[in-house]
Design a protein around this motif. Sequence first.
Motif, PDB file in Angstrom:
ATOM      1  N   LYS A 157      -4.426 -84.453 -43.898  1.00  0.00           N
ATOM      2  CA  LYS A 157      -4.015 -83.514 -44.548  1.00  0.00           C
ATOM      3  C   LYS A 157      -3.920 -82.401 -43.596  1.00  0.00           C
ATOM      4  O   LYS A 157      -3.002 -81.497 -43.387  1.00  0.00           O
ATOM      5  CB  LYS A 157      -4.586 -83.050 -45.823  1.00  0.00           C
TER       6      LYS A 157
ATOM      7  N   GLU B 224      -0.658 -80.444 -41.588  1.00  0.00           N
ATOM      8  CA  GLU B 224      -0.508 -79.186 -41.896  1.00  0.00           C
ATOM      9  C   GLU B 224      -0.055 -78.539 -40.742  1.00  0.00           C
ATOM     10  O   GLU B 224       0.320 -77.331 -40.628  1.00  0.00           O
ATOM     11  CB  GLU B 224      -1.342 -78.444 -42.849  1.00  0.00           C
TER      12      GLU B 224
ATOM     13  N   THR C  42       3.826 -81.796 -44.928  1.00  0.00           N
ATOM     14  CA  THR C  42       3.164 -81.987 -46.177  1.00  0.00           C
ATOM     15  C   THR C  42       2.589 -83.335 -46.224  1.00  0.00           C
ATOM     16  O   THR C  42       3.285 -84.293 -46.190  1.00  0.00           O
ATOM     17  CB  THR C  42       3.648 -81.518 -47.294  1.00  0.00           C
TER      18      THR C  42
ATOM     19  N   LYS D 196      -7.060 -86.540 -56.494  1.00  0.00           N
ATOM     20  CA  LYS D 196      -6.832 -85.531 -57.404  1.00  0.00           C
ATOM     21  C   LYS D 196      -7.653 -84.125 -56.846  1.00  0.00           C
ATOM     22  O   LYS D 196      -7.227 -82.948 -56.873  1.00  0.00           O
ATOM     23  CB  LYS D 196      -7.223 -85.491 -58.696  1.00  0.00           C
TER      24      LYS D 196
ATOM     25  N   ASP E  92      -5.645 -82.624 -53.617  1.00  0.00           N
ATOM     26  CA  ASP E  92      -4.485 -82.244 -53.928  1.00  0.00           C
ATOM     27  C   ASP E  92      -3.740 -83.115 -55.087  1.00  0.00           C
ATOM     28  O   ASP E  92      -3.437 -84.322 -54.878  1.00  0.00           O
ATOM     29  CB  ASP E  92      -3.380 -82.242 -52.841  1.00  0.00           C
ATOM     30  N   SER E  93      -3.713 -82.611 -56.305  1.00  0.00           N
ATOM     31  CA  SER E  93      -3.231 -83.186 -57.427  1.00  0.00           C
ATOM     32  C   SER E  93      -1.538 -83.409 -57.422  1.00  0.00           C
ATOM     33  O   SER E  93      -1.356 -84.388 -58.377  1.00  0.00           O
ATOM     34  CB  SER E  93      -3.421 -82.296 -58.735  1.00  0.00           C
ATOM     35  N   ARG E  94      -0.863 -82.915 -56.412  1.00  0.00           N
ATOM     36  CA  ARG E  94       0.352 -83.238 -56.155  1.00  0.00           C
ATOM     37  C   ARG E  94       0.666 -84.546 -55.242  1.00  0.00           C
ATOM     38  O   ARG E  94       1.800 -85.201 -55.355  1.00  0.00           O
ATOM     39  CB  ARG E  94       1.079 -82.253 -55.391  1.00  0.00           C
TER      40      ARG E  94
END
Length: 245
Positions: free
Chosen positions: A90, A94, A99, A128, A131-133
């Motif tokens: 991640k 970034e 993303t 989660k 990042d819960s997305r």
Amino acid sequence: MKIDLNADLGEGSGSDRQLLQLVSSANIACGFHAGDAQTMLQSVRWAKAFGVAIGAHPSFPDRKNFGRTAMQLPPETVYAQVVYQIGALKSLAESEGETLAHVKPHGMLYNQAAGDAALADAIARAVKAVDSRLILVGLANSELIKAGAHYGLRTREEVFADRGYQSNGALVPRGQPGAMIKSEEQAIAQTLSMVQQGLVRSVSGDWVKVNAQTVCLHGDGDHALLFAQRLRDAFAASQIAVTRA
């Protein structure tokens, strides 16, 4: 009709860059079974260049056996290891202005989580927490998909172009007869059946229902690129668009 086509990358294959031009999602090895910071960054840059969705491909800590060794680790150990691996990729994504889109466990971690609710729970919690997305990718009808839904994550049910299936919907374990489909024609026919009809014929001859939301294309085979192109051609002929979900 449309389908996501994914491949596992950053694992030492020499065809990653070319393969990224044929798939819509990439699962990038995070160092525990293959890859390192440099290969992760290069994979991210190539994925960005070709508009491919970037996903983390965490594993059991097993570089010696490419993440294919069965392990019985405490759930909190798995949780920490998965958070660590997702977080590393991640950050690299970034740093390139990209993303992270999804997480797909690798090898034996993936296979054990398909049937082990406690292991699946640890992985879903880790996703989660980072990042819960993020989308959690798992074997169709598996405990991992159930765990992701339990934690409110978006999930993506996966099927395999070149793997044999058991009557319960699980993959035939590697090393057993029928685990790998050698015939490209058979693999393409199986894939079209799963995508168009939601059915796959098991090694024992039964028809098994599957929800095919993404198709895995193994990128480490001798003829991976040629097969990827043949599969893309088969999708096009059947008016199935390959697109990132």
